[in-house]
Design an enzyme around this catalytic site. Structure first.
Site, PDB file in Angstrom:
ATOM      1  N   THR A  62       2.152 -10.483  -7.878  1.00  0.00           N
ATOM      2  CA  THR A  62       2.575  -9.752  -6.691  1.00  0.00           C
ATOM      3  C   THR A  62       3.951  -9.141  -6.917  1.00  0.00           C
ATOM      4  O   THR A  62       4.472  -9.156  -8.039  1.00  0.00           O
ATOM      5  CB  THR A  62       2.472 -10.665  -5.439  1.00  0.00           C
ATOM      6  OG1 THR A  62       2.716  -9.872  -4.286  1.00  0.00           O
ATOM      7  CG2 THR A  62       3.453 -11.820  -5.477  1.00  0.00           C
ATOM      8  N   LYS A  66       3.751  -6.048 -10.555  1.00  0.00           N
ATOM      9  CA  LYS A  66       2.405  -5.530 -10.852  1.00  0.00           C
ATOM     10  C   LYS A  66       2.398  -4.519 -12.001  1.00  0.00           C
ATOM     11  O   LYS A  66       1.434  -4.443 -12.754  1.00  0.00           O
ATOM     12  CB  LYS A  66       1.793  -4.913  -9.596  1.00  0.00           C
ATOM     13  CG  LYS A  66       1.424  -5.964  -8.543  1.00  0.00           C
ATOM     14  CD  LYS A  66       0.729  -5.327  -7.358  1.00  0.00           C
ATOM     15  CE  LYS A  66       0.588  -6.317  -6.215  1.00  0.00           C
ATOM     16  NZ  LYS A  66      -0.095  -5.731  -5.050  1.00  0.00           N
ATOM     17  N   ASN A  87      -2.990  -6.796 -10.508  1.00  0.00           N
ATOM     18  CA  ASN A  87      -2.688  -7.933  -9.622  1.00  0.00           C
ATOM     19  C   ASN A  87      -3.506  -9.182  -9.976  1.00  0.00           C
ATOM     20  O   ASN A  87      -3.351 -10.212  -9.341  1.00  0.00           O
ATOM     21  CB  ASN A  87      -2.893  -7.556  -8.144  1.00  0.00           C
ATOM     22  CG  ASN A  87      -4.357  -7.555  -7.754  1.00  0.00           C
ATOM     23  OD1 ASN A  87      -5.237  -7.370  -8.595  1.00  0.00           O
ATOM     24  ND2 ASN A  87      -4.626  -7.762  -6.480  1.00  0.00           N
ATOM     25  N   ASP A 102      -6.675  -4.696  -5.377  1.00  0.00           N
ATOM     26  CA  ASP A 102      -6.111  -4.268  -4.087  1.00  0.00           C
ATOM     27  C   ASP A 102      -6.962  -3.197  -3.404  1.00  0.00           C
ATOM     28  O   ASP A 102      -7.238  -3.287  -2.199  1.00  0.00           O
ATOM     29  CB  ASP A 102      -4.689  -3.721  -4.285  1.00  0.00           C
ATOM     30  CG  ASP A 102      -3.680  -4.832  -4.540  1.00  0.00           C
ATOM     31  OD1 ASP A 102      -3.890  -5.957  -4.045  1.00  0.00           O
ATOM     32  OD2 ASP A 102      -2.684  -4.572  -5.239  1.00  0.00           O
ATOM     33  N   GLY A 125       2.285   7.692   2.253  1.00  0.00           N
ATOM     34  CA  GLY A 125       3.005   7.009   1.172  1.00  0.00           C
ATOM     35  C   GLY A 125       2.456   7.407  -0.178  1.00  0.00           C
ATOM     36  O   GLY A 125       1.277   7.766  -0.301  1.00  0.00           O
ATOM     37  N   ALA A 126       3.318   7.356  -1.192  1.00  0.00           N
ATOM     38  CA  ALA A 126       2.891   7.735  -2.549  1.00  0.00           C
ATOM     39  C   ALA A 126       3.527   6.820  -3.588  1.00  0.00           C
ATOM     40  O   ALA A 126       3.750   7.214  -4.720  1.00  0.00           O
ATOM     41  CB  ALA A 126       3.253   9.199  -2.816  1.00  0.00           C
ATOM     42  N   ALA A 129       1.720   1.083  -3.830  1.00  0.00           N
ATOM     43  CA  ALA A 129       0.675   0.616  -2.908  1.00  0.00           C
ATOM     44  C   ALA A 129      -0.368   1.710  -2.691  1.00  0.00           C
ATOM     45  O   ALA A 129      -1.576   1.444  -2.663  1.00  0.00           O
ATOM     46  CB  ALA A 129       1.294   0.187  -1.584  1.00  0.00           C
ATOM     47  N   MET A 213      -1.188  -1.300   5.812  1.00  0.00           N
ATOM     48  CA  MET A 213      -1.369  -2.258   4.720  1.00  0.00           C
ATOM     49  C   MET A 213      -0.399  -3.436   4.836  1.00  0.00           C
ATOM     50  O   MET A 213      -0.585  -4.456   4.184  1.00  0.00           O
ATOM     51  CB  MET A 213      -1.245  -1.552   3.365  1.00  0.00           C
ATOM     52  CG  MET A 213      -2.530  -0.767   3.067  1.00  0.00           C
ATOM     53  SD  MET A 213      -2.473   0.433   1.704  1.00  0.00           S
ATOM     54  CE  MET A 213      -1.980  -0.579   0.361  1.00  0.00           C
ATOM     55  N   GLY A 237      -2.835  -5.323   7.509  1.00  0.00           N
ATOM     56  CA  GLY A 237      -3.286  -5.596   6.144  1.00  0.00           C
ATOM     57  C   GLY A 237      -3.632  -7.044   5.830  1.00  0.00           C
ATOM     58  O   GLY A 237      -3.858  -7.373   4.658  1.00  0.00           O
TER      59      GLY A 237
HETATM   60  P1  ATR Z   1       5.173   0.220  -2.806  1.00  0.00           P
HETATM   61  O1  ATR Z   1       4.912  -0.442  -4.125  1.00  0.00           O
HETATM   62  O2  ATR Z   1       5.146  -0.708  -1.617  1.00  0.00           O
HETATM   63  O3  ATR Z   1       4.311   1.409  -2.598  1.00  0.00           O
HETATM   64  P2  ATR Z   1       7.331   1.964  -3.470  1.00  0.00           P
HETATM   65  O4  ATR Z   1       6.667   2.350  -4.755  1.00  0.00           O
HETATM   66  O5  ATR Z   1       8.805   1.746  -3.448  1.00  0.00           O
HETATM   67  O6  ATR Z   1       6.703   0.663  -2.864  1.00  0.00           O
HETATM   68  O7  ATR Z   1       6.963   3.093  -2.394  1.00  0.00           O
HETATM   69  C1  ATR Z   1       7.387   3.040  -1.077  1.00  0.00           C
HETATM   70  C2  ATR Z   1       6.716   4.172  -0.283  1.00  0.00           C
HETATM   71  O8  ATR Z   1       7.108   4.071   1.075  1.00  0.00           O
HETATM   72  C3  ATR Z   1       7.115   5.560  -0.754  1.00  0.00           C
HETATM   73  O9  ATR Z   1       6.027   6.416  -0.547  1.00  0.00           O
HETATM   74  C4  ATR Z   1       8.275   5.880   0.212  1.00  0.00           C
HETATM   75  O10 ATR Z   1       8.521   7.241   0.378  1.00  0.00           O
HETATM   76  P3  ATR Z   1       9.456   8.055  -0.705  1.00  0.00           P
HETATM   77  O11 ATR Z   1       8.600   8.254  -1.912  1.00  0.00           O
HETATM   78  O12 ATR Z   1       9.787   9.314  -0.016  1.00  0.00           O
HETATM   79  O13 ATR Z   1      10.641   7.172  -0.952  1.00  0.00           O
HETATM   80  C5  ATR Z   1       7.748   5.282   1.472  1.00  0.00           C
HETATM   81  N1  ATR Z   1       8.780   4.955   2.490  1.00  0.00           N
HETATM   82  C6  ATR Z   1       9.574   3.867   2.511  1.00  0.00           C
HETATM   83  N2  ATR Z   1      10.367   3.857   3.605  1.00  0.00           N
HETATM   84  C7  ATR Z   1      10.051   4.989   4.310  1.00  0.00           C
HETATM   85  C8  ATR Z   1      10.506   5.563   5.542  1.00  0.00           C
HETATM   86  N3  ATR Z   1      11.457   4.977   6.282  1.00  0.00           N
HETATM   87  N4  ATR Z   1       9.951   6.712   5.928  1.00  0.00           N
HETATM   88  C9  ATR Z   1       9.004   7.335   5.192  1.00  0.00           C
HETATM   89  N5  ATR Z   1       8.521   6.849   4.029  1.00  0.00           N
HETATM   90  C10 ATR Z   1       9.049   5.690   3.590  1.00  0.00           C
END
Ligand code: ATR
Length: 270
Positions: A62, A66, A87, A102, A125-126, A129, A213, A237
């Site tokens: 986790t 990962k 995972n 996942d 999100g990108a 996850a 999630m 999630g």
């Molecule tokens: P994870 O492994 O949980 O996906 P990560 O790779 O750090 O963690 O990705 C976090 C995601 O949450 C990203 O898509 C991030 O957007 P950015 O790519 O623009 O940073 C998004 N995210 C986190 N906090 C956010 C917020 N307050 N508003 C919008 N998007 C957010």
């Protein structure tokens, strides 16, 4: 000797995986031990290798390891390759196998409530996850999958990577299309920070489904937003957590545990 499994992360104290796997083992009458292992941030690979060398049969991985588990595995399943993250690890004759359950866990949890074929899906999100669930979501043949991210470049990169697998497009949160979606999945970490996302209500439809999630005792900020926009069906999630564990249990033990009762028990304990 009793087979040993573990979940490795940092921090790991609050992981529910030992509870879930103990429930699966009791239900399927499998004799196994499943423990929590905290690896120092700079030594995941040493910790995982040591666990397997000392007789561990397999482990879950986790946050934040990962991607490192992906590099550690000698053999990767197709869905782990697509996810770029692992995972679930186990040993076979040819070495350490890495898989990612996942996305399958998310799809199974969603399928309790709706069929994904032909749906218009919005994935918020990108990061890791989001990437981890894209392959399994597209395999269900939705009509449309839009990835929207605060930083559009990351969404565009993901859409480019997955374009051969289905009808995927990307945009920034600010440029969300003015259309309702059947299913909106929050794969951002915004809920972790207690933050809401800047989302127009036009993307919601009252008979759609909103899925975060993340999970918690109370509704996440994203699910509260969906509720305020009139979305009746809202899920967090916790179900995905149980389903990804069930998929790992199946890979290790060859038996698919029943998940509904485990989810109900876990929910009661939140
Ligand atoms: P994870 O492994 O949980 O996906 P990560 O790779 O750090 O963690 O990705 C976090 C995601 O949450 C990203 O898509 C991030 O957007 P950015 O790519 O623009 O940073 C998004 N995210 C986190 N906090 C956010 C917020 N307050 N508003 C919008 N998007 C957010």
């Amino acid at each position: 000797m009793t087979d040993r499994y573990a979940v490795i992360g940092n921090p790991i104290k609050h992981s529910k995986s030992p509870l879930i796997h103990a429930a699966f083992a009791a239900q399927t009458k499998q004799k196994l031990i499943y423990e929590r292992l905290e690896a120092p941030l700079d030594s995941f690979i040493e910790r995982a290798a040591e666990f397997l060398a000392m007789g561990g049969s397999g482990c879950n991985v986790t946050v934040p390891f990962k991607e490192e588990a992906f590099r550690f595995a000698n053999i990767l399943t197709e869905r782990a390759e697509l996810a770029g993250a692992v995972n679930t690890l186990w040993l076979d004759d040819e070495g350490v196998v890495g898989d990612n359950t996942d996305g399958a866990g998310l799809v199974r949890d969603l399928q309790r409530h709706l069929k994904l074929v032909g749906l218009r899906i919005l994935l918020l999100g990108a990061g890791g996850a989001a990437r981890g669930v894209l392959g399994p979501l597209l395999a269900e043949r939705p009509a449309q999958l839009v990835i929207a991210n605060r930083s559009p470049d990351k969404a565009i990169a993901l859409a480019t990577q997955f374009i051969q697998l289905g009808p995927i497009t990307a945009c920034s949160l600010a440029e969300l299309p003015n259309q309702p979606f059947d299913l909106i999945i929050n794969a951002t970490s915004a809920s972790l920070a207690g933050e809401a996302l800047p989302l127009p209500t036009s993307i919601c439809q009252t008979d759609g489904l909103a899925y975060d999630m993340m999970y918690g005792k109370a509704e996440t900020p994203f699910l509260q937003q969906a509720k305020a926009a009139g979305v009746v069906r809202r899920l967090d999630g916790l179900g995905m957590l149980v389903e990804q564990a069930a998929e790992a249990f199946f890979l290790w033990r060859g038996i698919r545990p029943e998940t509904e009762t485990v989810l109900v028990k876990l929910r009661a304990g939140l």
